[in-house]
Design a protein around this motif. Structure first.
Motif, mmCIF file in Angstrom:
data_model
loop_
_atom_site.group_PDB
_atom_site.id
_atom_site.type_symbol
_atom_site.label_atom_id
_atom_site.label_comp_id
_atom_site.label_asym_id
_atom_site.label_seq_id
_atom_site.Cartn_x
_atom_site.Cartn_y
_atom_site.Cartn_z
ATOM 1 N N GLN A 138 -18.042 11.010 -12.848
ATOM 2 C CA GLN A 138 -18.339 11.411 -14.288
ATOM 3 C C GLN A 138 -19.276 12.642 -14.292
ATOM 4 O O GLN A 138 -19.186 13.478 -15.068
ATOM 5 C CB GLN A 138 -19.124 10.522 -15.195
ATOM 6 C CG GLN A 138 -18.028 9.448 -15.605
ATOM 7 C CD GLN A 138 -19.035 8.269 -16.510
ATOM 8 O OE1 GLN A 138 -19.192 7.274 -16.113
ATOM 9 N NE2 GLN A 138 -19.005 8.818 -17.748
ATOM 10 N N ARG A 139 -19.948 12.929 -12.953
ATOM 11 C CA ARG A 139 -20.665 14.014 -12.821
ATOM 12 C C ARG A 139 -19.949 15.509 -12.079
ATOM 13 O O ARG A 139 -20.524 16.349 -12.183
ATOM 14 C CB ARG A 139 -22.028 13.712 -12.495
ATOM 15 C CG ARG A 139 -22.714 12.830 -12.931
ATOM 16 C CD ARG A 139 -24.072 12.580 -12.103
ATOM 17 N NE ARG A 139 -24.184 12.358 -10.921
ATOM 18 C CZ ARG A 139 -23.984 11.000 -10.383
ATOM 19 N NH1 ARG A 139 -24.351 10.031 -11.073
ATOM 20 N NH2 ARG A 139 -24.266 11.037 -8.991
ATOM 21 N N ILE A 140 -18.771 15.068 -11.686
ATOM 22 C CA ILE A 140 -18.082 16.231 -11.023
ATOM 23 C C ILE A 140 -17.768 17.256 -11.926
ATOM 24 O O ILE A 140 -17.563 16.759 -13.126
ATOM 25 C CB ILE A 140 -16.989 15.631 -9.881
ATOM 26 C CG1 ILE A 140 -15.817 15.267 -10.771
ATOM 27 C CG2 ILE A 140 -17.645 14.641 -8.928
ATOM 28 C CD1 ILE A 140 -14.529 14.840 -9.842
ATOM 29 N N GLN B 241 -13.704 11.232 -18.158
ATOM 30 C CA GLN B 241 -12.758 11.870 -18.958
ATOM 31 C C GLN B 241 -12.028 12.829 -17.915
ATOM 32 O O GLN B 241 -12.558 13.981 -17.771
ATOM 33 C CB GLN B 241 -13.895 12.700 -19.918
ATOM 34 C CG GLN B 241 -14.634 12.242 -20.976
ATOM 35 C CD GLN B 241 -13.902 11.245 -21.830
ATOM 36 O OE1 GLN B 241 -12.721 11.535 -22.341
ATOM 37 N NE2 GLN B 241 -14.173 9.971 -22.049
ATOM 38 N N PRO B 242 -10.910 12.258 -17.657
ATOM 39 C CA PRO B 242 -10.143 13.149 -16.642
ATOM 40 C C PRO B 242 -9.514 14.459 -17.306
ATOM 41 O O PRO B 242 -9.437 14.389 -18.748
ATOM 42 C CB PRO B 242 -9.095 12.274 -16.137
ATOM 43 C CG PRO B 242 -8.846 11.136 -17.441
ATOM 44 C CD PRO B 242 -10.058 11.087 -17.866
ATOM 45 N N ASP B 243 -9.006 15.053 -16.679
ATOM 46 C CA ASP B 243 -8.310 16.417 -17.138
ATOM 47 C C ASP B 243 -6.784 16.370 -17.257
ATOM 48 O O ASP B 243 -6.012 16.754 -17.989
ATOM 49 C CB ASP B 243 -8.656 17.625 -15.981
ATOM 50 C CG ASP B 243 -7.923 18.954 -16.441
ATOM 51 O OD1 ASP B 243 -8.296 19.340 -17.712
ATOM 52 O OD2 ASP B 243 -7.376 19.632 -15.751
ATOM 53 N N ARG C 160 -17.310 -3.728 -11.324
ATOM 54 C CA ARG C 160 -17.940 -4.331 -10.425
ATOM 55 C C ARG C 160 -18.218 -3.181 -9.359
ATOM 56 O O ARG C 160 -17.511 -2.328 -9.071
ATOM 57 C CB ARG C 160 -17.335 -5.503 -9.695
ATOM 58 C CG ARG C 160 -17.225 -6.852 -10.584
ATOM 59 C CD ARG C 160 -16.905 -8.098 -10.202
ATOM 60 N NE ARG C 160 -16.369 -9.034 -11.109
ATOM 61 C CZ ARG C 160 -15.896 -10.294 -10.694
ATOM 62 N NH1 ARG C 160 -15.735 -10.456 -9.419
ATOM 63 N NH2 ARG C 160 -15.744 -11.072 -11.483
ATOM 64 N N GLU C 161 -19.137 -3.223 -8.451
ATOM 65 C CA GLU C 161 -19.484 -2.601 -7.546
ATOM 66 C C GLU C 161 -18.428 -2.760 -6.266
ATOM 67 O O GLU C 161 -17.977 -3.901 -6.233
ATOM 68 C CB GLU C 161 -20.842 -2.778 -6.880
ATOM 69 C CG GLU C 161 -21.969 -2.314 -7.868
ATOM 70 C CD GLU C 161 -21.901 -0.819 -8.237
ATOM 71 O OE1 GLU C 161 -21.322 0.078 -7.409
ATOM 72 O OE2 GLU C 161 -22.336 -0.340 -9.139
ATOM 73 N N PRO C 162 -18.380 -1.698 -5.562
ATOM 74 C CA PRO C 162 -18.844 -0.553 -5.459
ATOM 75 C C PRO C 162 -18.104 0.524 -6.586
ATOM 76 O O PRO C 162 -18.609 1.733 -6.574
ATOM 77 C CB PRO C 162 -18.611 0.051 -4.147
ATOM 78 C CG PRO C 162 -17.030 -0.516 -3.883
ATOM 79 C CD PRO C 162 -17.036 -1.725 -4.541
ATOM 80 N N PHE C 163 -17.111 0.033 -7.463
ATOM 81 C CA PHE C 163 -16.440 1.058 -8.279
ATOM 82 C C PHE C 163 -17.465 1.538 -9.522
ATOM 83 O O PHE C 163 -17.162 2.637 -10.044
ATOM 84 C CB PHE C 163 -15.421 0.141 -8.728
ATOM 85 C CG PHE C 163 -14.452 -0.131 -7.727
ATOM 86 C CD1 PHE C 163 -13.829 0.813 -6.945
ATOM 87 C CD2 PHE C 163 -14.330 -1.313 -7.270
ATOM 88 C CE1 PHE C 163 -12.809 0.643 -5.743
ATOM 89 C CE2 PHE C 163 -13.222 -1.810 -6.432
ATOM 90 C CZ PHE C 163 -12.582 -0.517 -5.453
ATOM 91 N N GLY C 164 -18.507 0.610 -9.867
ATOM 92 C CA GLY C 164 -19.340 1.066 -10.935
ATOM 93 C C GLY C 164 -20.080 2.538 -10.637
ATOM 94 O O GLY C 164 -20.033 3.338 -11.328
ATOM 95 N N SER C 165 -20.578 2.331 -9.120
ATOM 96 C CA SER C 165 -21.285 3.682 -8.567
ATOM 97 C C SER C 165 -20.356 4.831 -8.537
ATOM 98 O O SER C 165 -20.702 6.072 -8.644
ATOM 99 C CB SER C 165 -21.972 3.305 -7.406
ATOM 100 O OG SER C 165 -23.052 2.353 -7.433
ATOM 101 N N ILE C 166 -19.239 4.630 -8.007
ATOM 102 C CA ILE C 166 -17.857 5.398 -8.001
ATOM 103 C C ILE C 166 -17.682 6.339 -8.990
ATOM 104 O O ILE C 166 -17.746 7.517 -9.119
ATOM 105 C CB ILE C 166 -16.848 4.818 -7.417
ATOM 106 C CG1 ILE C 166 -17.126 4.343 -5.847
ATOM 107 C CG2 ILE C 166 -15.792 5.669 -7.267
ATOM 108 C CD1 ILE C 166 -15.943 3.523 -5.085
ATOM 109 N N GLU D 95 -22.936 12.189 -3.897
ATOM 110 C CA GLU D 95 -23.358 13.241 -4.645
ATOM 111 C C GLU D 95 -22.230 13.943 -5.117
ATOM 112 O O GLU D 95 -21.353 14.525 -4.360
ATOM 113 C CB GLU D 95 -24.305 14.420 -3.864
ATOM 114 C CG GLU D 95 -25.440 13.658 -3.323
ATOM 115 C CD GLU D 95 -26.670 13.505 -4.219
ATOM 116 O OE1 GLU D 95 -26.460 14.105 -5.440
ATOM 117 O OE2 GLU D 95 -27.325 12.340 -4.231
ATOM 118 N N ALA D 96 -22.307 14.262 -6.545
ATOM 119 C CA ALA D 96 -20.968 14.823 -7.225
ATOM 120 C C ALA D 96 -20.777 16.325 -6.544
ATOM 121 O O ALA D 96 -19.883 16.624 -6.506
ATOM 122 C CB ALA D 96 -21.328 14.814 -8.840
#
Length: 289
Positions: free
Chosen positions: A209-211, A235-237, A198-204, A173-174
């Motif tokens: 992206q939601r944090i 989109q990093p800061d 590839r997973e698990p990095f796609g889910s990560i 959860e973000a």
């Protein structure tokens, strides 16, 4: 129904320890409200596709050029991988300390989550985590795909010996990441990345992206095309370009762009017409924007 911490198990509870509450309401930083409003807005790129932010004439590298420079550093100049990785990771930690000093966190526990990928970018992240610990931060590492190589095993051991915890699972959860950490370091993929994630990095990456806390990406925002970027991706800061910026950096719209890795020999800079700007005094990083 169990709370979010229970879902991650005892390992995350131990790693999280005293990190909860290490952020102010909304973002996690004690900045002025105007800064918060600016960070919440989408940022527009400062330049068109043919020119990147930073000093005039600075060369932005394509993927093949970046690989060629790396190869010359290894073969012609006899740098070792671990030598450059140490310099890169130190540069990243130094840039982070300049943009997000520990004093900017709202408690005495400046908690940072460092997410490491399976390659050299992940190794940079491990070195960065170790130096962040030395700089007074409280880093935690998530390192799901660990290469069976002495270099990476050594970097992992060094972090463990410095009491840097490794998460057994990634927070799904973000909101939980926002609650426990004030900054996330993206050390998943570097300039050699191609193809689908590839997973698990796609889910990560989907979770990241939601944090709402800031993300600092090492060399390339993970999941981006090294030359074209990715408008709908992470989109990093903050972006920390190593050696020289890559073409994807022209699409970076975050607040902080640093150049790091003050190790490129002058002859190599000249050969590739990098036009690197002078670093200030003895610093190993330079802020471009």
């Amino acid at each position: 129904m169990p709370g979010p911490r229970a879902l991650l198990g005892l390992g995350l509870l131990v790693a999280a320890g005293a990190r909860a509450g290490g952020r102010c309401p909304g973002r996690g930083w004690g900045w002025e409200r105007g800064w918060e409003r600016d960070r919440c807005r989408p940022h527009r790129a400062m330049h068109g596709p043919s020119a990147g932010p930073g000093p005039r004439g600075l060369r932005f590298l394509g993927q093949e050029e970046a690989q060629a420079i790396d190869q010359e550093l290894f073969t012609e100049y006899k740098f070792s991988v671990d030598q450059l990785m140490e310099l890169a990771g130190l540069s990243c930690a130094t840039a982070i300390a300049k943009a997000y000093p520990p004093s900017a966190f709202t408690t005495s526990q400046p908690a940072v989550l460092v997410v490491c990928g399976p390659g050299n970018n992940g190794g940079d992240g491990l070195v960065c985590a170790r130096h962040l610990k030395m700089f007074g931060y409280e880093p935690t590492v998530y390192y799901p795909k660990r290469p069976n190589k002495p270099l990476f095993e050594g970097l992992t051991t060094q972090c463990q010996k410095m009491d840097i915890p490794f998460l057994p699972e990634f927070p799904a959860e973000a909101a939980l990441i926002d609650e426990l950490y004030g900054l996330v370091v993206d050390a998943i993929f570097g300039f050699s990345f191609t193809g689908a994630v590839r997973e698990p990095f796609g889910s990560i990456l989907s979770t990241l992206q939601r944090i709402t806390v800031p993300i600092a990406s090492i060399d390339i925002p993970s999941g981006w095309d090294v030359e074209k970027g990715k408008a709908d991706g992470l989109q990093p800061d903050m972006l920390i370009s190593l050696t020289a910026p890559k073409k994807a950096a022209m699409h970076f719209a975050g607040r902080y762009h640093f150049l790091g890795g003050r190790f490129v020999p002058p002859a190599l800079q000249k050969k590739y017409a990098l036009n690197l700007p002078p670093y200030p005094e003895t610093d190993c990083v330079l802020q471009l924007t």
